[in-house]
Write an enzyme that holds these catalytic residues in place. Structure first.
Site, PDB file in Angstrom:
ATOM      1  N   LYS A   7       0.952  -1.123  -0.069  1.00 26.94           N
ATOM      2  CA  LYS A   7       0.009   0.056   0.012  1.00 26.94           C
ATOM      3  C   LYS A   7       0.935   1.200  -0.171  1.00 26.94           C
ATOM      4  O   LYS A   7       2.157   1.304  -0.131  1.00 26.94           O
ATOM      5  CB  LYS A   7      -1.004  -0.186   1.315  1.00 26.94           C
ATOM      6  CG  LYS A   7      -1.715  -1.206   1.106  1.00 26.94           C
ATOM      7  CD  LYS A   7      -2.678  -1.188  -0.019  1.00 26.94           C
ATOM      8  CE  LYS A   7      -3.819  -0.196   0.074  1.00 26.94           C
ATOM      9  NZ  LYS A   7      -4.830  -0.484  -1.170  1.00 26.94           N
ATOM     10  N   HIS A  12      -1.677   3.638  -7.350  1.00 30.86           N
ATOM     11  CA  HIS A  12      -3.191   4.355  -7.498  1.00 30.86           C
ATOM     12  C   HIS A  12      -2.810   5.734  -7.963  1.00 30.86           C
ATOM     13  O   HIS A  12      -3.339   6.734  -7.706  1.00 30.86           O
ATOM     14  CB  HIS A  12      -4.003   4.434  -6.080  1.00 30.86           C
ATOM     15  CG  HIS A  12      -4.146   3.007  -5.281  1.00 30.86           C
ATOM     16  ND1 HIS A  12      -4.912   1.939  -6.042  1.00 30.86           N
ATOM     17  CD2 HIS A  12      -3.643   2.546  -4.125  1.00 30.86           C
ATOM     18  CE1 HIS A  12      -5.141   1.093  -5.215  1.00 30.86           C
ATOM     19  NE2 HIS A  12      -4.094   1.362  -4.065  1.00 30.86           N
ATOM     20  N   ARG A  31      -3.137  -9.481 -19.172  1.00 34.30           N
ATOM     21  CA  ARG A  31      -3.890 -10.168 -18.094  1.00 34.30           C
ATOM     22  C   ARG A  31      -2.829  -9.869 -16.770  1.00 34.30           C
ATOM     23  O   ARG A  31      -1.535 -10.193 -16.900  1.00 34.30           O
ATOM     24  CB  ARG A  31      -4.093 -11.508 -17.998  1.00 34.30           C
ATOM     25  CG  ARG A  31      -4.654 -12.018 -16.733  1.00 34.30           C
ATOM     26  CD  ARG A  31      -5.066 -13.561 -16.937  1.00 34.30           C
ATOM     27  NE  ARG A  31      -5.902 -14.081 -15.935  1.00 34.30           N
ATOM     28  CZ  ARG A  31      -6.964 -14.079 -15.426  1.00 34.30           C
ATOM     29  NH1 ARG A  31      -7.828 -13.285 -16.063  1.00 34.30           N
ATOM     30  NH2 ARG A  31      -7.293 -14.612 -14.285  1.00 34.30           N
ATOM     31  N   VAL A  80     -16.421  -2.528  -4.091  1.00 34.52           N
ATOM     32  CA  VAL A  80     -15.102  -3.373  -3.727  1.00 34.52           C
ATOM     33  C   VAL A  80     -13.999  -2.898  -4.546  1.00 34.52           C
ATOM     34  O   VAL A  80     -12.835  -2.546  -4.148  1.00 34.52           O
ATOM     35  CB  VAL A  80     -15.279  -4.720  -4.092  1.00 34.52           C
ATOM     36  CG1 VAL A  80     -14.152  -5.646  -3.619  1.00 34.52           C
ATOM     37  CG2 VAL A  80     -16.607  -5.342  -3.230  1.00 34.52           C
ATOM     38  N   ASP A  84     -10.825   0.436   1.100  1.00 33.60           N
ATOM     39  CA  ASP A  84      -9.861   0.164   0.072  1.00 33.60           C
ATOM     40  C   ASP A  84      -8.763  -0.868   0.339  1.00 33.60           C
ATOM     41  O   ASP A  84      -7.536  -1.127  -0.389  1.00 33.60           O
ATOM     42  CB  ASP A  84      -9.296   1.355  -0.493  1.00 33.60           C
ATOM     43  CG  ASP A  84      -8.372   2.115   0.369  1.00 33.60           C
ATOM     44  OD1 ASP A  84      -8.310   1.936   1.628  1.00 33.60           O
ATOM     45  OD2 ASP A  84      -8.057   3.286   0.240  1.00 33.60           O
TER      46      ASP A  84
END
Length: 351
Positions: A75, A93, A127, A265, A304
């Site tokens: 994160k 992000h 992918r 989600v 999140d």
């Protein structure tokens, strides 16, 4: 020698890790140096890494790591303006129009570092090579059901936490639903064929929830989708990207509907492509649901870091998926790493 530095997570309620001791031992055997920071919260203890042959570093010491070290976390980094000179592997992000992402990219520009975003590690067919999606969907559906159960009690959903395993979560949730004294709600999952949607649907079915499963074919028309409003729960398991349709528009807040709980989600509230634009911020473990309408009632769950509710299962699953790519860190110019670097460079052009 390639040097992978596994940093401790600094975010509250983040116990996951992307490398297990067994995986670390395999990297070391392949000639990759592995340093692991100490952590008081990591789901996997430090002794296993020490026994695997890793070097052990003080928690949050990665800013002083050798410049050639590749810093690996999951994160966000602590939010400050310090330049980032290292190569970093993490979820940034920052590439989907997130308004907070620019600051991170500016730090990489200032330090001349590189972001290898875990969300953009893809094979030659596009992918993703590893994802926490299944457990995100599983935990997200659970908290959304907790939100619905709280509504039946005339309350808002209370704090949630981590579980030692999924059996403990299922036992607690089942008892909570039974205690409402009403029939199980009906749910619709969009993105049901993907990892996230599969996890959400599996949790619902484990709780005897009737699930309508939608994917790309059912949403190809672009909307509107009144069927969503005819369900008690809506679980959005499709990540926001250009062209993603709006599933629950703002005018649904005052519409005649059965829908009372949304589990976003995917959780991209600050993205320009947010398909659930009835809320504007992520929710937290302390306050899992945001009430966005009162008459009729509507709560949104948008945590999140949902897989952290099941940190052991999600860490082991993700680490197993990612390890083959980590084994190729000795050549960052090719394969998944080369593609991730090119994605980073593309998004740096406007910084």
């Amino acid at each position: 020698m390639t040097h992978l530095w596994v940093r401790a997570e600094q975010r509250l309620n983040e116990d996951r890790v992307g490398l297990t001791p067994d995986g670390a031992a395999k990297l070391i055997a392949a000639g990759i140096k592995v340093t692991v920071e100490e952590s008081n919260s990591r789901a996997i203890g430090i002794d296993g890494y020490r026994d695997a042959g890793c070097e052990i570093a003080i928690e949050n010491s990665w800013p002083e790591a050798p410049t050639e070290a590749i810093i690996f976390g999951l994160k966000e980094l602590p939010e400050d303006a310090t330049p980032l000179p290292h190569k970093h592997i993490m979820f940034g992000h920052a590439f989907k129009g997130q308004h907070s992402g620019r600051a991170l990219l500016e730090r990489f520009k200032a330090g001349d570092g590189t972001l290898y975003d875990l969300e953009y590690l893809v094979d030659d067919s596009g992918r993703r090579v590893a994802a926490f999606g299944y457990w995100a969907g599983y935990a997200g559906a659970a908290v959304t059901l907790k939100t619905w159960a709280a509504q039946q009690r005339g309350e808002e959903c209370g704090p949630v936490g981590a579980y030692p395993g999924k059996d403990a979560l299922l036992a607690e949730l089942g008892a909570e639903l039974d205690a409402t004294g009403v029939a199980r709600p009906k749910a619709i999952v969009i993105g049901a064929l993907g990892r996230v949607g599969s996890g959400a649907a599996d949790l619902c079915e484990a709780m005897d929830i009737a699930v309508t499963k939608w994917d790309m074919a059912e949403t190809a028309s672009g909307g509107p989708f009144p069927e969503i409003l005819d369900h008690d729960l809506f679980l959005n398991c499709i990540f926001a990207r250009p062209g993603t349709p709006v599933f629950v528009p703002r005018d649904a807040l005052n519409a005649d509907r059965k829908l009372t709980a949304i589990g976003d989600v995917a959780c991209d509230p600050d993205s320009d492509y947010n398909p659930v634009p009835v809320y504007d911020r992520a929710t937290t473990w302390d306050a899992p649901a945001l009430r966005v309408a009162s008459n009729p009632m509507l709560d949104v769950m948008a945590i999140d870091n949902l897989p952290s509710m099941l940190p052991a299962e999600s860490s082991e699953d993700y680490a197993d998926q990612l390890l083959p790519s980590l084994m190729t860190l000795t050549d960052l110019d090719k394969g998944v790493w080369g593609r991730a670097r090119d994605t980073f460079k593309t998004h740096m052009q406007d910084i």
